[in-house]
Design an enzyme around this catalytic site. Structure first.
Site, PDB file in Angstrom:
ATOM      1  N   LEU A 261       3.605  -0.162  -8.222  1.00  0.00           N
ATOM      2  CA  LEU A 261       2.711  -1.315  -8.279  1.00  0.00           C
ATOM      3  C   LEU A 261       3.527  -2.576  -8.027  1.00  0.00           C
ATOM      4  O   LEU A 261       4.608  -2.745  -8.597  1.00  0.00           O
ATOM      5  CB  LEU A 261       2.040  -1.417  -9.650  1.00  0.00           C
ATOM      6  CG  LEU A 261       0.872  -0.482  -9.919  1.00  0.00           C
ATOM      7  CD1 LEU A 261       0.384  -0.649 -11.356  1.00  0.00           C
ATOM      8  CD2 LEU A 261      -0.262  -0.743  -8.950  1.00  0.00           C
ATOM      9  N   VAL A 262       3.022  -3.436  -7.178  1.00  0.00           N
ATOM     10  CA  VAL A 262       3.683  -4.704  -6.896  1.00  0.00           C
ATOM     11  C   VAL A 262       3.443  -5.636  -8.076  1.00  0.00           C
ATOM     12  O   VAL A 262       2.316  -5.757  -8.571  1.00  0.00           O
ATOM     13  CB  VAL A 262       3.137  -5.316  -5.589  1.00  0.00           C
ATOM     14  CG1 VAL A 262       3.707  -6.698  -5.350  1.00  0.00           C
ATOM     15  CG2 VAL A 262       3.449  -4.396  -4.415  1.00  0.00           C
TER      16      VAL A 262
ATOM     17  N   ASN B 265      -1.935  -2.987   1.836  1.00  0.00           N
ATOM     18  CA  ASN B 265      -1.658  -1.586   1.518  1.00  0.00           C
ATOM     19  C   ASN B 265      -2.620  -0.686   2.282  1.00  0.00           C
ATOM     20  O   ASN B 265      -3.721  -1.091   2.640  1.00  0.00           O
ATOM     21  CB  ASN B 265      -1.822  -1.335   0.013  1.00  0.00           C
ATOM     22  CG  ASN B 265      -1.379   0.059  -0.391  1.00  0.00           C
ATOM     23  OD1 ASN B 265      -0.387   0.582   0.105  1.00  0.00           O
ATOM     24  ND2 ASN B 265      -2.116   0.670  -1.302  1.00  0.00           N
TER      25      ASN B 265
ATOM     26  N   MET C 135       5.403   3.721  -3.549  1.00  0.00           N
ATOM     27  CA  MET C 135       4.818   4.317  -4.750  1.00  0.00           C
ATOM     28  C   MET C 135       5.140   3.535  -6.026  1.00  0.00           C
ATOM     29  O   MET C 135       5.542   4.096  -7.038  1.00  0.00           O
ATOM     30  CB  MET C 135       5.270   5.776  -4.870  1.00  0.00           C
ATOM     31  CG  MET C 135       4.892   6.631  -3.677  1.00  0.00           C
ATOM     32  SD  MET C 135       3.140   6.565  -3.242  1.00  0.00           S
ATOM     33  CE  MET C 135       2.447   7.475  -4.594  1.00  0.00           C
TER      34      MET C 135
ATOM     35  N   HIS D 190      -4.329   3.221   1.882  1.00  0.00           N
ATOM     36  CA  HIS D 190      -4.545   4.246   0.853  1.00  0.00           C
ATOM     37  C   HIS D 190      -5.371   5.387   1.441  1.00  0.00           C
ATOM     38  O   HIS D 190      -6.351   5.140   2.150  1.00  0.00           O
ATOM     39  CB  HIS D 190      -5.276   3.629  -0.345  1.00  0.00           C
ATOM     40  CG  HIS D 190      -5.420   4.571  -1.486  1.00  0.00           C
ATOM     41  ND1 HIS D 190      -4.365   4.911  -2.308  1.00  0.00           N
ATOM     42  CD2 HIS D 190      -6.488   5.273  -1.926  1.00  0.00           C
ATOM     43  CE1 HIS D 190      -4.792   5.784  -3.213  1.00  0.00           C
ATOM     44  NE2 HIS D 190      -6.076   6.014  -3.000  1.00  0.00           N
TER      45      HIS D 190
ATOM     46  N   ASN E  30       4.028   6.506   8.074  1.00  0.00           N
ATOM     47  CA  ASN E  30       3.334   5.260   8.410  1.00  0.00           C
ATOM     48  C   ASN E  30       4.322   4.195   8.872  1.00  0.00           C
ATOM     49  O   ASN E  30       4.042   3.441   9.799  1.00  0.00           O
ATOM     50  CB  ASN E  30       2.496   4.750   7.239  1.00  0.00           C
ATOM     51  CG  ASN E  30       1.139   5.405   7.186  1.00  0.00           C
ATOM     52  OD1 ASN E  30       0.425   5.484   8.178  1.00  0.00           O
ATOM     53  ND2 ASN E  30       0.772   5.888   6.008  1.00  0.00           N
TER      54      ASN E  30
ATOM     55  N   LYS F 198      11.162  -5.428 -14.337  1.00  0.00           N
ATOM     56  CA  LYS F 198      10.502  -5.389 -13.032  1.00  0.00           C
ATOM     57  C   LYS F 198      10.723  -6.703 -12.297  1.00  0.00           C
ATOM     58  O   LYS F 198      10.918  -6.731 -11.090  1.00  0.00           O
ATOM     59  CB  LYS F 198       9.006  -5.120 -13.212  1.00  0.00           C
ATOM     60  CG  LYS F 198       8.255  -4.955 -11.918  1.00  0.00           C
ATOM     61  CD  LYS F 198       6.833  -4.511 -12.177  1.00  0.00           C
ATOM     62  CE  LYS F 198       6.205  -4.029 -10.904  1.00  0.00           C
ATOM     63  NZ  LYS F 198       5.055  -3.186 -11.128  1.00  0.00           N
TER      64      LYS F 198
END
Length: 189
Positions: free
Chosen positions: A95-96, A110, A93, A112, A17, A68
Site C-alpha cells: 500500500l502506498v 494502479n 505489492m 488491478h 506489466n 513506512k
C-alpha cells in the site's frame, strides 16, 4: 504528439506489466519515458527486466527502515532525482503511504486484475475463481489511502476460462498490457 511523460514504474514480482510498458515506450505506443523502476524486492525478476532495458533501478527493502515514512522518503528522493512526474504501479505489492500520496496527488495509478470494486487486494484472480464468477476483468484506477479503492479510470471485462486459473490469468495479463497503455495514453495526451 505532446511531450513524453516521465514515469516511475513500481513492481514487486516478475514484472510482466513493467515489461509491457517498457516495450510500449520503446515502440512509441505509450507517450511516456520510464525514468525509474522502483521495487521493494531487489531479488524480483523485474530488476533483470529493468537492467536489460537500461532503466535506472531503485531497489529499497522496507524492512531496512524503522517506519513506512522513512522507507518512502528514500524512494521519494530517488523519484525527485529521476524527475518522475507520475507513479505507475504494476504489481507493486504494498500500500502506498502518505509520503508518496502527498508528493504525487492524483498522479499515482494502479492496475488491478478484477473489475473493482469486486475482489480488491491480493489474489484477485483466485478470489474471483473461488466465487465462481463467469466474468472478471481488469481495472486501472487512481491510488488513494485504501486498498484498490481509488477512482476508476478504465475497466475491461475478461471471461473466466472454464474454471482454469492459469488460462484466465493469461487472458487477464494480455488485457492488462493493452488497457494500461491505453488508459495512460489518455492521461498523458
Amino acid at each position: 504528439m505532446t511531450r513524453k511523460m516521465k514515469i516511475a514504474v513500481f513492481a514487486s514480482g516478475s514484472g510482466s506489466n513493467f515489461g509491457a510498458l517498457a516495450e510500449a515506450c520503446e515502440k512509441g505506443e505509450l507517450n511516456a519515458e520510464i525514468v525509474l523502476m522502483v521495487t521493494n524486492k531487489p531479488e524480483a525478476f523485474v530488476v533483470e527486466r529493468a537492467r536489460k532495458a537500461n532503466i535506472p533501478i531503485a531497489a529499497v527493502r522496507p524492512k531496512d527502515y524503522e517506519t513506512k515514512e522513512a522507507y518512502e522518503e528514500v524512494i521519494l528522493a530517488a523519484l525527485r532525482e529521476s524527475e518522475a512526474e507520475w507513479l505507475i504501479l504494476a504489481g507493486y505489492m504494498r500500500l502506498v503511504g502518505q509520503t508518496l500520496l502527498k508528493a504525487y496527488p492524483s498522479k499515482i495509478i494502479n492496475i488491478h486484475p478484477s473489475l473493482l470494486p469486486s475482489f480488491p487486494g491480493k489474489d484477485a484472480i483466485g478470489q474471483a475463481m473461488g466465487h465462481g464468477v463467469k466474468v472478471t476483468g481488469v481495472t486501472v484506477h487512481l491510488v488513494d489511502e485504501g486498498m484498490d479503492t481509488g477512482p476508476i479510470l478504465a475497466q475491461r471485462a475478461v471471461d473466466v476460462i472454464d474454471g482454469d486459473v492459469e488460462k484466465t490469468a493469461e487472458a487477464i495479463h494480455a488485457v492488462e498490457h493493452e488497457l494500461y497503455k491505453d488508459a495512460l495514453n489518455k492521461l498523458f495526451c
